[in-house]
Design a protein around this motif. Structure first.
Motif, PDB file in Angstrom:
ATOM      1  N   SER A  49       0.850  -1.233  -0.112  1.00 20.96           N
ATOM      2  CA  SER A  49       0.053   0.042   0.135  1.00 20.96           C
ATOM      3  C   SER A  49       0.753   1.123   0.045  1.00 20.96           C
ATOM      4  O   SER A  49       0.674   2.133  -0.834  1.00 20.96           O
ATOM      5  CB  SER A  49      -0.871   0.029   1.294  1.00 20.96           C
ATOM      6  OG  SER A  49      -2.034  -0.905   1.221  1.00 20.96           O
ATOM      7  N   ALA A  52       2.148   1.541  -3.476  1.00 19.00           N
ATOM      8  CA  ALA A  52       1.264   2.115  -4.298  1.00 19.00           C
ATOM      9  C   ALA A  52       0.916   3.726  -4.370  1.00 19.00           C
ATOM     10  O   ALA A  52       0.784   4.206  -5.296  1.00 19.00           O
ATOM     11  CB  ALA A  52      -0.089   1.257  -3.965  1.00 19.00           C
ATOM     12  N   GLN A  53       1.134   4.047  -2.698  1.00 18.38           N
ATOM     13  CA  GLN A  53       0.860   5.485  -2.687  1.00 18.38           C
ATOM     14  C   GLN A  53       1.905   6.447  -3.437  1.00 18.38           C
ATOM     15  O   GLN A  53       1.704   7.458  -4.064  1.00 18.38           O
ATOM     16  CB  GLN A  53       0.766   5.698  -1.454  1.00 18.38           C
ATOM     17  CG  GLN A  53       0.516   7.308  -0.892  1.00 18.38           C
ATOM     18  CD  GLN A  53      -0.886   7.739  -1.556  1.00 18.38           C
ATOM     19  OE1 GLN A  53      -1.919   6.902  -1.282  1.00 18.38           O
ATOM     20  NE2 GLN A  53      -0.718   9.058  -1.905  1.00 18.38           N
ATOM     21  N   LYS A  56       1.509   6.419  -7.060  1.00 18.50           N
ATOM     22  CA  LYS A  56       0.390   7.418  -7.611  1.00 18.50           C
ATOM     23  C   LYS A  56       0.954   8.785  -7.507  1.00 18.50           C
ATOM     24  O   LYS A  56       0.571   9.394  -8.457  1.00 18.50           O
ATOM     25  CB  LYS A  56      -0.532   7.352  -6.421  1.00 18.50           C
ATOM     26  CG  LYS A  56      -1.616   6.189  -6.652  1.00 18.50           C
ATOM     27  CD  LYS A  56      -2.833   6.279  -5.361  1.00 18.50           C
ATOM     28  CE  LYS A  56      -3.661   5.342  -5.363  1.00 18.50           C
ATOM     29  NZ  LYS A  56      -4.812   5.546  -4.344  1.00 18.50           N
ATOM     30  N   GLU A  57       1.925   9.164  -6.662  1.00 14.90           N
ATOM     31  CA  GLU A  57       2.499  10.562  -6.630  1.00 14.90           C
ATOM     32  C   GLU A  57       3.613  10.500  -7.777  1.00 14.90           C
ATOM     33  O   GLU A  57       3.928  11.607  -8.373  1.00 14.90           O
ATOM     34  CB  GLU A  57       3.013  10.618  -5.354  1.00 14.90           C
ATOM     35  CG  GLU A  57       1.914  10.693  -4.285  1.00 14.90           C
ATOM     36  CD  GLU A  57       2.344  11.150  -2.772  1.00 14.90           C
ATOM     37  OE1 GLU A  57       3.772  11.427  -2.781  1.00 14.90           O
ATOM     38  OE2 GLU A  57       1.708  11.006  -2.114  1.00 14.90           O
ATOM     39  N   SER A  85       1.090  -1.535  -8.569  1.00 12.80           N
ATOM     40  CA  SER A  85       0.635  -0.676  -9.755  1.00 12.80           C
ATOM     41  C   SER A  85      -0.822  -1.370  -9.997  1.00 12.80           C
ATOM     42  O   SER A  85      -1.832  -0.797 -10.321  1.00 12.80           O
ATOM     43  CB  SER A  85       1.476  -1.239 -11.103  1.00 12.80           C
ATOM     44  OG  SER A  85       2.665  -0.690 -10.738  1.00 12.80           O
ATOM     45  N   CYS A  88      -2.819   0.224  -7.426  1.00 11.96           N
ATOM     46  CA  CYS A  88      -3.268   1.702  -7.944  1.00 11.96           C
ATOM     47  C   CYS A  88      -4.447   1.892  -8.735  1.00 11.96           C
ATOM     48  O   CYS A  88      -4.837   2.753  -9.161  1.00 11.96           O
ATOM     49  CB  CYS A  88      -1.997   2.444  -8.575  1.00 11.96           C
ATOM     50  SG  CYS A  88      -1.008   2.810  -7.302  1.00 11.96           S
ATOM     51  N   LEU A  90      -3.416   0.968 -12.156  1.00  6.13           N
ATOM     52  CA  LEU A  90      -2.888   1.175 -13.556  1.00  6.13           C
ATOM     53  C   LEU A  90      -2.968   0.060 -14.614  1.00  6.13           C
ATOM     54  O   LEU A  90      -3.280  -0.924 -14.072  1.00  6.13           O
ATOM     55  CB  LEU A  90      -1.209   1.437 -13.234  1.00  6.13           C
ATOM     56  CG  LEU A  90      -0.728   2.481 -12.182  1.00  6.13           C
ATOM     57  CD1 LEU A  90       0.639   2.607 -12.323  1.00  6.13           C
ATOM     58  CD2 LEU A  90      -1.272   3.798 -12.699  1.00  6.13           C
TER      59      LEU A  90
END
Length: 284
Positions: A49, A52-53, A56-57, A85, A88, A90
């Motif tokens: 997690s 993943a954050q 995202k950024e 990914s 997220c 993606l």
């Protein structure tokens, strides 16, 4: 030892590193599948997690490494990035395509994870066993591959002799490698399970467990053999033997000039309560 390990990985697959000259392509996540030789069976969800954050950024900064297979691509290095990914949402991920043999893929998966200390003891043992069985490595050859001593390899492989219940404790981390090594030396599987459960329940240290096993083995040792080890009073020896059978623990009688004391050893709160009930005549 860490230098040997890093050197071994570079010597094995120098092309694992992604350089500026490498061609990076975008591959659909739907075309990717995990490495079948990946020794790590559990992934920390909190860690995924967090990654993943970050993705995202900032996006996937380091491309994953894959090889082409019949239906799509197989992940060689970067499964955490792949999973993050997916987390997220993606659709694609940057990747570099390499040509690796099955043996190279197995070795990369094992050595990379061991180097990063991502595996628990049972996962490492299973990975070592897979390499031994699939490629007929001797323990000496495998030790060179992973940059560890032969005794290190042997100690991990011995863990596979543990009952499944005990191996699950090691996999979950409720038993350490030290606990597992102490328990695997016990012959009876039923006793191994009992020792594992007692250790987890009472939060025994490795040293305490080792002492408990030593005392357990002494109580099971034939009375004649114990008599040979120490030249004591045959009457006292007989009494100790009788009390050991009665209370199922180590008993010591210290006798001098018609006076003395009897010591009953206990190894946990539950064990103490069991002995107290026996002494009070509540159980037989």
């Amino acid at each position: 030892m860490s230098k040997r390990l890093g050197k071994g990985l570079d010597a094995l697959i120098p092309s694992l590193h992604v350089g500026e000259e490498d061609k990076v392509v975008e591959i659909s996540l739907k075309e990717l599948r995990p490495n079948p030789y990946q020794p790590r069976k559990t992934f920390n969800e909190d860690s995924i997690s967090e990654l993943a954050q970050s993705i995202k950024e900032h996006g996937v900064i380091q491309p994953i490494i894959v090889r082409s297979v019949l239906r799509g691509f197989e992940i060689i290095a970067g499964e955490r990035r792949f999973r993050a990914s997916q987390h997220c949402g993606l659709e694609k991920i940057p990747a570099v395509i390499r040509n690796f043999s099955d043996q190279q893929v197995m070795e990369i998966a094992l050595i990379e994870n061991v180097q990063r200390e991502d595996l628990n003891a049972i996962e490492i043992a299973n990975a070592y066993q897979a390499l031994v069985e699939q490629f007929q490595f001797t323990q000496e050859e495998l030790s060179v591959k992973v940059g560890k001593s032969r005794s290190h390899i042997a100690n991990f492989l011995r863990l596979l002799q543990l009952p499944d219940d005990v191996k699950q404790h090691v996999s979950r981390g409720t038993l350490s490698m030290g606990h597992a090594r102490a328990i695997v030396g016990v012959k009876d599987d039923k006793t191994k399970k009992e020792l594992a459960n007692l250790t987890v329940k009472n939060e025994w240290s490795v040293r305490f467990l080792e002492d408990y096993i030593k005392q357990l083995e002494e109580t099971k040792q034939p009375q004649k053999e114990r008599s040979k080890e120490r030249k004591g009073d045959p009457y006292i020896d007989q009494l100790e033997e009788s009390l050991r059978d009665r209370y199922r623990t180590t008993v010591k009688i210290k006798h001098q000039n018609d006076k003395g004391k009897i010591e009953l050893l206990y190894y946990s709160k539950d064990d103490l309560e069991r002995l107290l009930e026996l002494l009070q005549g509540k159980i037989s």
